[in-house]
Design an enzyme around this catalytic site. Structure first.
Site, PDB file in Angstrom:
ATOM      1  N   CYS A   1     -16.567   0.947  -0.638  1.00 43.56           N
ATOM      2  CA  CYS A   1     -15.383   0.130  -0.327  1.00 43.56           C
ATOM      3  C   CYS A   1     -15.047   0.154   1.157  1.00 43.56           C
ATOM      4  O   CYS A   1     -14.368  -0.729   1.644  1.00 43.56           O
ATOM      5  CB  CYS A   1     -14.197   0.622  -1.146  1.00 43.56           C
ATOM      6  SG  CYS A   1     -13.824   2.357  -0.846  1.00 43.56           S
TER       7      CYS A   1
ATOM      8  N   ARG B   1     -13.403  -9.297   0.032  1.00 45.43           N
ATOM      9  CA  ARG B   1     -11.972  -8.986  -0.098  1.00 45.43           C
ATOM     10  C   ARG B   1     -11.153 -10.233   0.235  1.00 45.43           C
ATOM     11  O   ARG B   1     -10.166 -10.554  -0.409  1.00 45.43           O
ATOM     12  CB  ARG B   1     -11.582  -7.847   0.853  1.00 45.43           C
ATOM     13  CG  ARG B   1     -12.253  -6.498   0.561  1.00 45.43           C
ATOM     14  CD  ARG B   1     -11.746  -5.885  -0.725  1.00 45.43           C
ATOM     15  NE  ARG B   1     -10.307  -5.785  -0.768  1.00 45.43           N
ATOM     16  CZ  ARG B   1      -9.600  -4.783  -0.239  1.00 45.43           C
ATOM     17  NH1 ARG B   1     -10.205  -3.786   0.358  1.00 45.43           N
ATOM     18  NH2 ARG B   1      -8.269  -4.763  -0.331  1.00 45.43           N
TER      19      ARG B   1
ATOM     20  N   HIS C   1      -6.777   0.752  -6.930  1.00 41.78           N
ATOM     21  CA  HIS C   1      -7.033  -0.196  -5.825  1.00 41.78           C
ATOM     22  C   HIS C   1      -7.607  -1.468  -6.465  1.00 41.78           C
ATOM     23  O   HIS C   1      -8.786  -1.793  -6.303  1.00 41.78           O
ATOM     24  CB  HIS C   1      -8.013   0.425  -4.834  1.00 41.78           C
ATOM     25  CG  HIS C   1      -8.044  -0.239  -3.489  1.00 41.78           C
ATOM     26  ND1 HIS C   1      -7.259  -1.332  -3.168  1.00 41.78           N
ATOM     27  CD2 HIS C   1      -8.776   0.035  -2.376  1.00 41.78           C
ATOM     28  CE1 HIS C   1      -7.505  -1.682  -1.919  1.00 41.78           C
ATOM     29  NE2 HIS C   1      -8.414  -0.882  -1.420  1.00 41.78           N
TER      30      HIS C   1
ATOM     31  N   ASP D   1     -17.393   6.310  -2.574  1.00 45.36           N
ATOM     32  CA  ASP D   1     -16.207   6.229  -1.723  1.00 45.36           C
ATOM     33  C   ASP D   1     -16.052   7.602  -1.059  1.00 45.36           C
ATOM     34  O   ASP D   1     -16.726   8.569  -1.433  1.00 45.36           O
ATOM     35  CB  ASP D   1     -14.974   5.874  -2.580  1.00 45.36           C
ATOM     36  CG  ASP D   1     -13.707   5.702  -1.749  1.00 45.36           C
ATOM     37  OD1 ASP D   1     -13.809   5.516  -0.519  1.00 45.36           O
ATOM     38  OD2 ASP D   1     -12.591   5.768  -2.325  1.00 45.36           O
TER      39      ASP D   1
ATOM     40  N   GLN E   1      -9.602  -4.185  -4.460  1.00 47.43           N
ATOM     41  CA  GLN E   1     -10.948  -3.731  -4.120  1.00 47.43           C
ATOM     42  C   GLN E   1     -11.898  -3.947  -5.300  1.00 47.43           C
ATOM     43  O   GLN E   1     -12.986  -4.508  -5.154  1.00 47.43           O
ATOM     44  CB  GLN E   1     -10.900  -2.234  -3.744  1.00 47.43           C
ATOM     45  CG  GLN E   1     -12.246  -1.667  -3.378  1.00 47.43           C
ATOM     46  CD  GLN E   1     -12.771  -2.231  -2.074  1.00 47.43           C
ATOM     47  OE1 GLN E   1     -12.093  -2.177  -1.058  1.00 47.43           O
ATOM     48  NE2 GLN E   1     -13.976  -2.771  -2.080  1.00 47.43           N
TER      49      GLN E   1
ATOM     50  N   ARG F   1       0.894  -1.174   0.000  1.00 44.99           N
ATOM     51  CA  ARG F   1       0.000   0.000   0.000  1.00 44.99           C
ATOM     52  C   ARG F   1       0.926   1.216   0.000  1.00 44.99           C
ATOM     53  O   ARG F   1       1.591   1.502   0.998  1.00 44.99           O
ATOM     54  CB  ARG F   1      -0.923  -0.016   1.212  1.00 44.99           C
ATOM     55  CG  ARG F   1      -1.747   1.248   1.342  1.00 44.99           C
ATOM     56  CD  ARG F   1      -2.927   1.090   2.281  1.00 44.99           C
ATOM     57  NE  ARG F   1      -3.996   0.352   1.643  1.00 44.99           N
ATOM     58  CZ  ARG F   1      -5.276   0.340   2.058  1.00 44.99           C
ATOM     59  NH1 ARG F   1      -5.618   1.024   3.126  1.00 44.99           N
ATOM     60  NH2 ARG F   1      -6.187  -0.355   1.422  1.00 44.99           N
TER      61      ARG F   1
HETATM   62  N1   CP Z   1     -11.401  -0.776   1.395  1.00 44.36           N
HETATM   63  C1   CP Z   1     -10.187  -0.793   1.936  1.00 44.36           C
HETATM   64  O1   CP Z   1      -9.176  -0.948   1.250  1.00 44.36           O
HETATM   65  O2   CP Z   1     -10.176  -0.621   3.277  1.00 44.36           O
HETATM   66  P1   CP Z   1      -8.904  -0.459   4.203  1.00 44.36           P
HETATM   67  O3   CP Z   1      -8.324   0.920   3.944  1.00 44.36           O
HETATM   68  O4   CP Z   1      -9.432  -0.595   5.600  1.00 44.36           O
HETATM   69  O5   CP Z   1      -7.902  -1.504   3.863  1.00 44.36           O
HETATM   70  N1  NVA Z   2     -10.052   6.357  -1.708  1.00 48.04           N
HETATM   71  C1  NVA Z   2      -9.769   5.871  -0.386  1.00 48.04           C
HETATM   72  C2  NVA Z   2      -9.918   4.402  -0.339  1.00 48.04           C
HETATM   73  C3  NVA Z   2      -9.643   3.764   0.981  1.00 48.04           C
HETATM   74  C4  NVA Z   2      -9.809   2.276   0.940  1.00 48.04           C
HETATM   75  C5  NVA Z   2      -8.367   6.298   0.002  1.00 48.04           C
HETATM   76  O1  NVA Z   2      -7.463   6.234  -0.833  1.00 48.04           O
HETATM   77  O2  NVA Z   2      -8.166   6.706   1.154  1.00 48.04           O
END
Ligand code: CP
Ligand code: NVA
Length: 294
Positions: free
Chosen positions: A253, A281, A123, A214, A126, A96
């Protein structure tokens, strides 16, 4: 094999979804005992981290959470040296990253599979779980999906995923918050795709069977929160917007900012499938790990 973008799954996306369904039903999974998945997370996570860790446990393997703040990455060790070193221990790594460039550079040097666990651009894990959820709830992809909100990482991968699956997607964002242009073009180049982008949420949700949103303020965008709240105020998923659909299912998400992009009433309402979506997931990532691990 790396999964940096949703488009990296183009050749096997349907097989992956079928496999995830099988694993969800409890079919025997590949034995990954003695295999380790590294989790390098530059940003917070609940679902992604937990589902990857549990996935590795259920596959008989192990996961290793590597917080950049506690490793030499946080002290400036190069991405190249980190990738070359971790490749000697791990069998795969999910990253990440704040910047998509970081994961691309890491993958350029790593000799193990690299999975995108969210970047500023995409992502993909997701979006794959979202496709699994829609397939499960709707029996396939002959549906219209409307995404209302920020044209962000989640939106970008969803556009790619919808295009690969042959599902119609309509995206509504405020002006200036449209999805990534390159991703849109890539998606539109896929013959099965039907992608539209508008600034009108009512237009996007018209005849949609699934409505998705989102957060308005993604991780790292906190400084522009006040401006974003103003810009997105007409893009909330609430009962008024849902009334424009015939009983559309609602996806998010998560994490959600209740009262901002989605109301409590909708998130907790009978059409919300957000926790089935969150569960998926796990199943999807098990299938993905099976696929990419040597
Ligand atoms: N949807 C998602 O990726 O959630 P987290 O940020 O909790 O991993
Ligand atoms: N768009 C959000 C998604 C989190 C899962 C972010 O990047 O924070």
């Amino acid at each position: 094999m790396n999964i940096l973008s949703i488009f990296d799954t183009e050749d096997f996306i349907f097989d992956l979804l079928i496999r995830a369904e099988e694993l969800k039903k409890g079919r025997v999974c590949r034995d990954l005992s003695k295999k380790t998945l590294g989790l390098v997370f530059e940003k917070a996570s609940t679902r992604t981290r937990a589902s990857f860790e549990v996935a590795m446990t259920q596959l008989g393997g192990h996961s290793l959470y590597l917080n950049p703040r506690d490793t030499q990455i946080g002290r400036g060790e190069s991405i190249k040296d980190t990738a070359l070193t971790l490749s000697r221990y791990l069998d795969g790594v999910a990253i990440r990253a704040i910047s998509h460039k970081t994961i691309a550079e890491f993958a350029g040097h790593a000799t193990i599979p690299v999975i995108n666990a969210l970047t500023d651009l995409e992502h993909p894990c997701q979006a794959l779980a979202d496709l699994l959820t829609i397939k499960e709830k709707k029996g396939g992809f002959n549906v219209k999906l409307a995404y209302v909100g920020d044209g962000n990482n989640v939106c970008n991968s969803l556009i790619g995923g919808a295009a690969l699956a042959g599902m119609e997607i309509a995206v509504a964002t405020p002006p200036g918050y449209e999805p990534n242009r390159e991703i849109l073009n890539k998606a539109k180049d896929i013959s099965s795709s039907t992608v539209t982008v508008t600034n009108d949420p009512y237009e996007a949700v018209a005849s949609a069977e699934v409505v998705y949103t989102d957060v308005w303020v993604s991780m790292g965008q906190e400084k522009s929160e006040a401006q974003r709240i103003k810009d997105f105020k007409d893009y909330q998923i609430n009962s008024g917007l849902l009334d424009m659909t015939s009983n559309a299912l609602v996806m998010h998400c998560l994490p959600a900012k209740r009262g901002m992009e989605i109301t409590d009433e909708v998130l907790d309402g009978p059409n919300s499938i957000v926790f089935d979506q969150a569960e998926n997931r796990l199943h999807l990532q098990k299938a993905l790990i099976e696929k990419v691990f040597r």
